[in-house]
Design an enzyme around this catalytic site. Structure first.
Site, PDB file in Angstrom:
ATOM      1  N   LYS A 126       0.866  -1.192   0.000  1.00 32.73           N
ATOM      2  CA  LYS A 126       0.000   0.000   0.000  1.00 32.73           C
ATOM      3  C   LYS A 126       0.897   1.235   0.000  1.00 32.73           C
ATOM      4  O   LYS A 126       1.479   1.593   1.011  1.00 32.73           O
ATOM      5  CB  LYS A 126      -0.876  -0.023   1.261  1.00 32.73           C
ATOM      6  CG  LYS A 126      -2.195   0.706   1.140  1.00 32.73           C
ATOM      7  CD  LYS A 126      -2.108   2.177   0.868  1.00 32.73           C
ATOM      8  CE  LYS A 126      -1.960   3.007   2.122  1.00 32.73           C
ATOM      9  NZ  LYS A 126      -1.864   4.450   1.838  1.00 32.73           N
ATOM     10  N   GLU A 174       8.910   0.863  11.297  1.00 33.66           N
ATOM     11  CA  GLU A 174      10.002   1.833  11.140  1.00 33.66           C
ATOM     12  C   GLU A 174       9.340   3.193  11.196  1.00 33.66           C
ATOM     13  O   GLU A 174       8.630   3.584  10.262  1.00 33.66           O
ATOM     14  CB  GLU A 174      10.722   1.571   9.811  1.00 33.66           C
ATOM     15  CG  GLU A 174      12.107   2.170   9.782  1.00 33.66           C
ATOM     16  CD  GLU A 174      12.100   3.524   9.123  1.00 33.66           C
ATOM     17  OE1 GLU A 174      11.944   4.520   9.888  1.00 33.66           O
ATOM     18  OE2 GLU A 174      12.237   3.611   7.921  1.00 33.66           O
ATOM     19  N   CYS A 234      13.140  10.088   7.840  1.00 33.12           N
ATOM     20  CA  CYS A 234      12.916   9.651   9.226  1.00 33.12           C
ATOM     21  C   CYS A 234      14.211   9.704  10.034  1.00 33.12           C
ATOM     22  O   CYS A 234      14.189   9.958  11.230  1.00 33.12           O
ATOM     23  CB  CYS A 234      12.316   8.262   9.261  1.00 33.12           C
ATOM     24  SG  CYS A 234      13.159   7.118   8.179  1.00 33.12           S
ATOM     25  N   GLU A 280       9.234  15.651  15.696  1.00 32.90           N
ATOM     26  CA  GLU A 280       9.725  15.423  14.325  1.00 32.90           C
ATOM     27  C   GLU A 280       9.037  16.428  13.393  1.00 32.90           C
ATOM     28  O   GLU A 280       7.818  16.393  13.232  1.00 32.90           O
ATOM     29  CB  GLU A 280       9.377  13.990  13.908  1.00 32.90           C
ATOM     30  CG  GLU A 280       9.936  13.620  12.554  1.00 32.90           C
ATOM     31  CD  GLU A 280       9.587  12.192  12.122  1.00 32.90           C
ATOM     32  OE1 GLU A 280       8.418  11.796  12.264  1.00 32.90           O
ATOM     33  OE2 GLU A 280      10.486  11.490  11.653  1.00 32.90           O
TER      34      GLU A 280
HETATM   35  P1  NDP Z   1       1.411   8.174   8.047  1.00 30.11           P
HETATM   36  O1  NDP Z   1       2.056   7.406   9.114  1.00 30.11           O
HETATM   37  O2  NDP Z   1      -0.020   8.514   8.185  1.00 30.11           O
HETATM   38  O3  NDP Z   1       1.567   7.430   6.643  1.00 30.11           O
HETATM   39  C1  NDP Z   1       2.353   6.297   6.391  1.00 30.11           C
HETATM   40  C2  NDP Z   1       1.552   5.262   5.598  1.00 30.11           C
HETATM   41  O4  NDP Z   1       0.532   4.703   6.424  1.00 30.11           O
HETATM   42  C3  NDP Z   1       0.830   5.831   4.390  1.00 30.11           C
HETATM   43  O5  NDP Z   1       0.784   4.888   3.365  1.00 30.11           O
HETATM   44  C4  NDP Z   1      -0.546   6.073   4.959  1.00 30.11           C
HETATM   45  O6  NDP Z   1      -1.524   6.184   3.982  1.00 30.11           O
HETATM   46  C5  NDP Z   1      -0.739   4.851   5.812  1.00 30.11           C
HETATM   47  N1  NDP Z   1      -1.753   4.970   6.847  1.00 30.11           N
HETATM   48  C6  NDP Z   1      -2.348   6.094   7.337  1.00 30.11           C
HETATM   49  N2  NDP Z   1      -3.228   5.763   8.303  1.00 30.11           N
HETATM   50  C7  NDP Z   1      -3.193   4.414   8.437  1.00 30.11           C
HETATM   51  C8  NDP Z   1      -3.867   3.482   9.279  1.00 30.11           C
HETATM   52  N3  NDP Z   1      -4.737   3.861  10.191  1.00 30.11           N
HETATM   53  N4  NDP Z   1      -3.574   2.176   9.137  1.00 30.11           N
HETATM   54  C9  NDP Z   1      -2.661   1.752   8.233  1.00 30.11           C
HETATM   55  N5  NDP Z   1      -2.009   2.593   7.414  1.00 30.11           N
HETATM   56  C10 NDP Z   1      -2.259   3.911   7.512  1.00 30.11           C
HETATM   57  O7  NDP Z   1       2.211   9.469   7.795  1.00 30.11           O
HETATM   58  P2  NDP Z   1       1.651  10.813   7.142  1.00 30.11           P
HETATM   59  O8  NDP Z   1       1.855  10.718   5.710  1.00 30.11           O
HETATM   60  O9  NDP Z   1       0.266  11.140   7.582  1.00 30.11           O
HETATM   61  O10 NDP Z   1       2.618  11.855   7.798  1.00 30.11           O
HETATM   62  C11 NDP Z   1       2.355  12.329   9.112  1.00 30.11           C
HETATM   63  C12 NDP Z   1       3.629  12.597   9.814  1.00 30.11           C
HETATM   64  O11 NDP Z   1       4.317  11.388  10.000  1.00 30.11           O
HETATM   65  C13 NDP Z   1       4.589  13.442   9.028  1.00 30.11           C
HETATM   66  O12 NDP Z   1       4.355  14.780   9.252  1.00 30.11           O
HETATM   67  C14 NDP Z   1       5.913  13.005   9.533  1.00 30.11           C
HETATM   68  O13 NDP Z   1       6.243  13.734  10.675  1.00 30.11           O
HETATM   69  C15 NDP Z   1       5.697  11.581   9.912  1.00 30.11           C
HETATM   70  N6  NDP Z   1       6.208  10.622   8.934  1.00 30.11           N
HETATM   71  C16 NDP Z   1       7.292   9.919   9.268  1.00 30.11           C
HETATM   72  C17 NDP Z   1       7.815   9.016   8.389  1.00 30.11           C
HETATM   73  C18 NDP Z   1       9.003   8.248   8.747  1.00 30.11           C
HETATM   74  O14 NDP Z   1       9.508   7.484   7.920  1.00 30.11           O
HETATM   75  N7  NDP Z   1       9.507   8.405   9.939  1.00 30.11           N
HETATM   76  C19 NDP Z   1       7.247   8.805   7.068  1.00 30.11           C
HETATM   77  C20 NDP Z   1       6.049   9.568   6.823  1.00 30.11           C
HETATM   78  C21 NDP Z   1       5.573  10.437   7.738  1.00 30.11           C
HETATM   79  P3  NDP Z   1      -1.850   7.644   3.379  1.00 30.11           P
HETATM   80  O15 NDP Z   1      -0.572   8.283   3.046  1.00 30.11           O
HETATM   81  O16 NDP Z   1      -2.602   7.361   2.195  1.00 30.11           O
HETATM   82  O17 NDP Z   1      -2.611   8.337   4.426  1.00 30.11           O
END
Ligand code: NDP
Length: 507
Positions: free
Chosen positions: A211, A285, A319, A416
């Protein structure tokens, strides 16, 4: 498609030179770069993408599609299927059938050939993948071209090599695949995270349902095309696009044997709760707030390059970004001055321009979050420096920024930001550096800059971080395990350790 061209950076502030101070470089308008845009003309982005399930492209049962846009121009690039729970169920069933009928039964040396083919195809299509990655996600083309795509290929090559040698990876134990892996990835390294997830799973004999993130689905869909062209048995790799609900449906599906998630700590915790009490295996992660520690004896110019790479690479959407700079007090002013001069030279603008250092922020939502945290940093008394580079009119942009005079308790030093924003703190002794570095809920990565190898080892042994870089930053290799401590998650990706997340060990 009309795009904003990269603007020349303004002159760096020169300021008076104090007695005994090193001469300062004069940057700015003296030399300018002509725009060097990578042309997207030969890249075809389809107007619409369906779901890749069971080796075929299928319209979503939901009947719904969502737009994916170029964050540098806000232009619509394509529309992508939104998978609902029924689509996820189809994908999991397809993955299960492929697991039971072909993939888990196939000899490792045969699996290796398919994985190797995918790696080769990524190399062959490197230019297209890099352009689409930069258009869909906003990252500079020089990063997608030189980092994301080559590393994605490297992960497939590396794991192709393991597929027939798994018995040697776990001494005295017999590895068995887990079954169907549900893999949920974020938007910061869309293709690379897909490779990190898919390659080890396939090498170990599992099938996958991936996904991708809502804002960056395109390169995962191109990867699905590669999988199709490489003639992997139908259902070995399935791609279901959608938003958080699609991810939740995948994580909650009873037919999945393992969930691998990369993303925010908040969603990671939610998934962990949902999986508690089930038999599903889980690796997470999650976020980070890494300390990048500069000792006074460090080669300061190299350290400044490492600081810049640590936080402004991929607009700070990393990250493991070195977002908390810890500088030994005696060199604080020198480091800050050099950092300010260097930041003033960073070129922000069109992600497809080969001269661009800092591209677009991935989404409006992320830009709003960065702005909010920066405002909090100012309100809490931090001294803000932002590059005065011109920001394009359209799209989502934030100038490279750092804060000095920040206390450890301020939000900007704890949370973060996931953007091009650094906080600068000081220390006097290695113990103090260590205490401050470990004073965080995260533990993903850290950097140490010093002339003394022994100091690097001393620090690395005591830093509570999954990865510690010495006199470098943001270096990745498929043979090197990556993962976190504390609220940065658990499990490792890459290396022999990463394989263990995809096998059951008998004996
Ligand atoms: P998310 O954790 O929401 O997104 C990561 C993935 O999980 C995406 O594919 C997302 O889908 C999916 N997802 C969202 N909600 C669910 C759920 N309930 N169950 C399963 N999967 C889900 O990160 P965001 O994109 O919303 O970013 C938010 C914050 O997270 C950022 O501002 C940043 O600070 C942090 N972040 C950290 C990352 C890291 O690698 N450390 C990576 C990304 C974000 P979809 O994108 O379609 O919502």
């Amino acid at each position: 498609m009309s795009r904003q061209m990269t603007k020349a950076p303004p002159s760096a502030p020169e300021g008076p030179r104090e007695a005994g101070e090193e001469p300062r470089l004069v940057f700015g308008d003296a030399w300018d770069y002509a725009p060097a845009p990578e042309s997207p003309d030969h890249v075809t982005i389809a107007p619409r993408y369906d779901l890749f399930i069971g080796g075929a492209w299928r319209a979503p049962r939901s009947g719904r599609y969502f737009d994916t846009i170029d964050p540098a121009s806000e232009a619509k690039l394509s529309e992508v299927a939104e998978a609902n729970a029924a689509d996820v169920d189809d994908a999991v069933r397809a993955a299960r059938a492929a697991y039971e009928t072909t993939w888990s039964k196939m000899k490792g040396s045969e699996r290796a050939k398919y994985i190797f083919r995918v790696a080769r195809a990524i190399q062959e299509k490197a230019r297209e993948l890099a352009i689409v990655e930069s258009m869909d996600g906003g990252k500079p083309i020089k990063e997608s071209r030189d980092v994301d795509v080559p590393l994605a290929a490297a992960h497939f090559f590396y794991h192709a090599g393991w597929a027939d040698k798994l018995d040697y990876a776990f001494h005295g134990r017999r590895p068995r695949p887990l079954g169907v892996a549900g893999q949920i990835i974020p938007w910061n390294f869309p293709l690379l995270m897909a490779a990190w997830k898919i390659a080890p799973a396939l090498a170990c004999g599992n099938t996958v349902v991936l996904k991708p993130a809502e804002t960056t689905p395109l390169t995962a869909l191109l990867l699905a095309r590669i999988v199709e062209e490489a003639e992997l048995p139908p259902g070995v790799v399935n791609v279901v696009t959608g938003a958080g609900e699609t991810g939740a449906a995948l994580a909650g599906h009873p037919g999945v044997d393992k969930i691998a998630f990369t993303g925010s700590t908040e969603i990671g915790k939610r998934i962990q709760k949902a999986l508690a009490g089930t038999r599903k295996r889980l690796t997470l992660e999650l976020g980070g707030k890494a300390a990048n520690i500069v000792f006074a004896d460090a080669p300061i110019d190299q350290a400044v390059e490492g600081i810049v790479n640590g936080i402004y690479f991929n607009q700070g959407h990393v990250c493991c970004a070195g977002s908390r700079l810890l500088v030994e007090e005696s060199v604080h002013d020198l480091v800050v001055r050099k950092l300010r001069d260097r930041v003033a030279t960073l070129r922000l603008g069109d992600p497809l321009d080969k001269n661009t250092d800092v591209g677009a922020i991935n989404s409006k939502a992320q830009l709003d979050k960065i702005r909010q945290l920066v405002e909090a940093g100012e309100a809490e008394g931090g001294e803000r420096y932002s590059s005065s580079c011109a920001l394009p009119q359209k799209g989502y942009w934030f100038p490279p920024t750092f804060f000095t005079g920040v206390s450890q308790s301020s939000r900007i030093a704890r949370e973060e930001v996931f953007g091009p924003v650094l906080t600068v703190l000081t220390f006097r002794t290695p113990d103090e550096a260590l205490e401050k570095a470990n004073n965080t809920m995260y533990g993903l990565s850290a950097g140490v800059w010093t002339d003394k190898g022994a100091k690097i080892f001393w620090m690395a042994q005591r830093l509570k971080a999954g990865v510690v870089w010495g006199n470098t930053y943001n270096k990745f290799d498929p043979s090197s395990p990556f993962g976190g401590y504390k609220e940065s998650g658990f499990g490792r990706e890459g290396g022999r350790q990463g394989l263990s997340a995809y096998v059951e060990l008998d004996g």
